[in-house]
Scaffold this motif. Structure first.
Motif, PDB file in Angstrom:
ATOM      1  N   THR A  34       2.656  11.287  -3.514  1.00 38.82           N
ATOM      2  CA  THR A  34       2.805  10.399  -2.358  1.00 38.82           C
ATOM      3  C   THR A  34       1.656  10.599  -1.373  1.00 38.82           C
ATOM      4  OG1 THR A  34       5.217  10.348  -2.552  1.00 38.82           O
ATOM      5  CG2 THR A  34       4.282   9.803  -0.402  1.00 38.82           C
ATOM      6  N   ILE A  70      -1.674   8.004  -0.429  1.00 36.21           N
ATOM      7  CA  ILE A  70      -2.076   7.585   0.916  1.00 36.21           C
ATOM      8  C   ILE A  70      -3.553   7.895   1.150  1.00 36.21           C
ATOM      9  CG2 ILE A  70      -1.693   8.000   3.378  1.00 36.21           C
ATOM     10  CD1 ILE A  70       1.249   8.579   2.682  1.00 36.21           C
ATOM     11  N   VAL A 129       3.553   5.900  -3.828  1.00 38.44           N
ATOM     12  CA  VAL A 129       4.175   6.308  -2.562  1.00 38.44           C
ATOM     13  C   VAL A 129       5.691   6.279  -2.760  1.00 38.44           C
ATOM     14  CG1 VAL A 129       4.401   5.820  -0.101  1.00 38.44           C
ATOM     15  CG2 VAL A 129       2.229   5.395  -1.266  1.00 38.44           C
ATOM     16  N   CYS A 138       4.026  17.218   0.833  1.00 37.65           N
ATOM     17  CA  CYS A 138       3.403  15.962   1.281  1.00 37.65           C
ATOM     18  C   CYS A 138       2.612  16.175   2.568  1.00 37.65           C
ATOM     19  CB  CYS A 138       4.488  14.899   1.485  1.00 37.65           C
ATOM     20  SG  CYS A 138       3.859  13.276   1.944  1.00 37.65           S
TER      21      CYS A 138
END
Length: 701
Positions: free
Chosen positions: A211, A215, A443, A466
């Protein structure tokens, strides 16, 4: 002391009671009549029967001798399994169509991921050529689509950007060397069957890592949308700061084109997933984006939109990887890429194998991926692995065997030979849109919501991984996530679940008294089950819990003679799969401690390996073979007779019941025991059967 096993039809166990009573009580007593106890004898293995190199060889020799030539060929070349059973009329069309579909998807993706890795687009095409053919022969999955992927490309860029500039030749050489190193590691893990090591990496860690990486990847592609350069970093703060600081250089044309292509890609992906008759749109999305972008550039020729530029034509040439002086600095990243590639590929391959009805060997899969990377490194490829999106498209398109992969490889070869001039006018923002569209699916915020509902500890692990990956970098994020995950595993292992057992009314079944409040314990004994292997790290915890249970068992149902203290501690060891030397020594110390307080340790249902370890450690002789039982119920029966005799010793002088009453009562108890042991008696819990629930004790009025 010798225990004689008897059934209800045999004579009584007066000798047993007489012989054993002094060992758990301080007062000797005259022989007292007891009824027989049916006990299954425990088979004690001899230490000479322990496993050794010769026994391992003996066990493997029949397997080796029974292996047929076809099985030997399949072992080294897994493709032989589907080649010899290939049905040309049924399979050929599906394999070719799926191979062409994945190829059309792979061409633009390969160039996009190469740009993400900091390489020229041609190296993405090279990485999609040789490795695909090699994997088709050595890989065990028939639907896995191998090639460049976004996550591995990000890792390559992350490590190499700190060593050389992406415009330098050294950068490319190190990327190719990295493929060789990853391939060697994968082959070693496959040959030594070390794939199990990756099981210690929690799914929460992988989800949190992917995730955060998605990003970071999406933000790193922002420069192609915005029209100006941004800082190259794998941390979110420098990326955002760089984007904001250069906003005055913003250019509308690449932003509009990139956004439109991204919208087209997301729409086609959504329609392809949601409607079966439109699933071809999912595979056609990247190619559509490339065609649209190239068409706009050809027609309008906007100067503010950067394009790919010249791409070499022809197949990759054989060359030996160089840059070995930097080998040491690449080792950590090689391990990281290996772990991520294996977790992604093997997980996908197992799911595909299960859905398509064939078996998959994880270690063979590791070896196949390793050979593909090694071979690719000699033909200018950077690290590759299985792609989730392309594998899903491959299966949805009807792929049945590895021939679909070979078809994809042929299409990539044709692209290198004839189509590279067409790729020169592909806009960079179109490639960035393809990358962004691919990573948006990584994600996984839904996973975080699910973990919050199921297990807060896993949610914390996901959040830590994360967050640290976003703000501190990929290496620190992964290391911290794996470290915390291992800390949780070690904590659970060092503090195992331990349950006090009680007997379910009307049965010979013993269960956790906290889970089954109706289960009753017995006065004078504690029955404990250890739900984990016993080893050096958890022995102290287990000993402390045993002492607590011995002293604090108030508030639960109790049966049996009224005694003031505990005489027996029964250890139910069926869940204990392993015990080491430290644990054996701890059990010796525990036995001596209990012995000093006149408490007998009793072992129930140990497995063969545990019993062998206890025998070698001298615990069987120390505790006594007569205190080892097959079932908890057997141990309880014998211990109850001891406790009952100890309780009745002071009352012997007060008088005895009449002979007739004693005979009738013993007969009723024996009949109840026979019914209970045979299973003929009803196990339903009711007031009418209350007097039959305990065959070992006198019935209470």
């Amino acid at each position: 002391m010798e225990i004689s096993y008897a059934s209800p039809s045999c004579g009584d166990l007066a000798n047993l009671t007489t012989a054993t009573a002094p060992s758990v009580g301080s007062t000797a007593a005259s022989p007292m009549p007891t009824r027989p106890v049916k006990v299954i004898p425990l088979q004690h293995p001899t230490t000479t029967s322990s496993s050794s190199f010769s026994s391992i060889f003996t066990r493997w020799r029949p397997k080796v001798q029974g292996t047929t030539p076809n099985e030997w060929i399949s072992l080294f070349f897994p493709c032989y399994r589907w080649i010899r059973t290939y049905r040309w009329r049924e399979y050929l069309q599906n394999d070719i169509v799926s191979g062409l579909t994945v190829g059309a998807m792979l061409v633009p993706q390969a160039m996009s991921y190469a740009k993400l890795a900091g390489l020229e687009p041609i190296y993405g095409l090279y990485s999609s050529f040789v490795p695909i053919f090699v994997y088709a022969f050595f890989g065990s999955s028939r639907q896995l689509a191998v090639g460049p992927v976004a996550l591995v490309s990000l890792l390559v860029s992350n490590v190499l950007s700190g060593i050389a500039d992406s415009s330098e030749t050294l950068y490319t050489e190190l990327a190719i060397l990295l493929a060789l190193m990853v391939g060697v590691l994968q082959c070693i893990m496959g040959l030594l069957r070390l794939g199990w090591l990756l099981r210690f990496i929690s799914h929460s860690v992988i989800s949190g890592f992917t995730t955060a990486s998605a990003i970071v990847i999406a933000l790193s592609q922002a420069k192609y949308f915005l029209g100006y350069d941004i800082a190259k970093s794998n941390q979110i703060v420098p990326l955002i700061r760089s984007i904001i600081s250069g906003i005055d250089q913003f250019s509308w044309p690449p932003f509009v084109m990139g956004s439109c292509i991204l919208a087209v890609l997301l729409t086609m992906k959504h329609l392809g997933k949601s409607r079966k008759y439109l699933r071809f749109l999912r595979a056609a999305g990247p190619l559509t984006g490339i065609v649209l972008g190239t068409a706009v550039v050809k027609i309008f020729n906007p100067s503010s939109i950067s394009v790919v530029g010249e791409i070499p034509q022809g197949l990759p040439e054989f060359s030996i990887p160089t840059g070995f002086l930097y080998l040491k600095s690449l080792i950590p990243t090689a391990f990281l890429i290996t772990g991520v590639a294996i977790l992604e590929s093997v997980g996908i391959a197992k799911a595909l194998a299960a859905k398509n009805g064939y078996e998959l060997d994880s270690n063979q899969e590791l070896f196949g991926l390793g050979v593909a990377n090694i071979a690719g490194s000699f033909f200018s490829a950077y690290p590759t692995t299985g792609s989730f999106s392309r594998s899903a498209v491959n299966r949805e398109s009807g792929a049945i065997t590895g021939l679909s992969g070979i078809t994809t490889g042929v299409l990539m070869g044709c692209s290198l030979l004839f189509l590279t001039p067409l790729f020169e006018d592909i806009p960079q923002c179109a490639l960035a849109a393809i990358v962004t569209s691919a990573v948006m699916g990584l994600v996984d915020y839904e996973e975080a919501i699910l973990l919050w509902r199921i297990d807060k500890k896993d949610f914390v692990l996901w959040t830590i991984t994360c967050t640290t990956t976003l703000f501190l970098g990929i290496e620190i994020g992964v290391l911290l996530g794996v470290g915390v995950s291992l800390a949780f595993v070690i904590h659970e292992s060092a503090n195992p679940h331990i349950a006090v057992l009680g007997r379910l009314p009307g049965t010979t079944i013993y269960r956790n008294i906290r889970q089954y409040p109706e289960a009753h314990t017995y006065n004078g004994m504690v029955i404990v089950r250890v739900d984990a292997p016993i080893y050096f790290a958890n022995t102290s915890y287990i000993k402390d819990r045993l002492r607590d249970y011995e002293a604090n068992l108030d508030g639960f149902l109790k049966r049996g003679p009224e005694v003031e203290r505990v005489y027996f501690v029964i250890l139910e060891m069926s869940p204990v799969t392993y015990i080491d030397s430290s644990a054996a020594q701890a059990l010796k110390d525990l036995y001596q401690e209990y012995k000093s307080r006149d408490i007998q340790v009793v072992i129930a249902n140990p497995n063969r390996e545990v019993l062998l370890t206890l025998t070698r450690a001298g615990l069987v002789e120390l505790i006594g073979k007569e205190w080892y039982f097959v079932r908890v119920h057997d141990a309880v029966q014998v211990c109850l007779q001891h406790v009952q005799n100890l309780n009745e010793m002071p009352k012997v002088a007060e008088g005895k019941p009449s002979l007739l009453r004693r005979l009738l009562k013993q007969r009723m108890e024996d009949m109840s025991n026979v019914e209970l042991e045979s299973g003929e008696r009803s196990t339903s819990i009711s007031r009418t059967t209350e007097t039959l629930e305990e065959p070992l004790l006198p019935n209470k009025s």
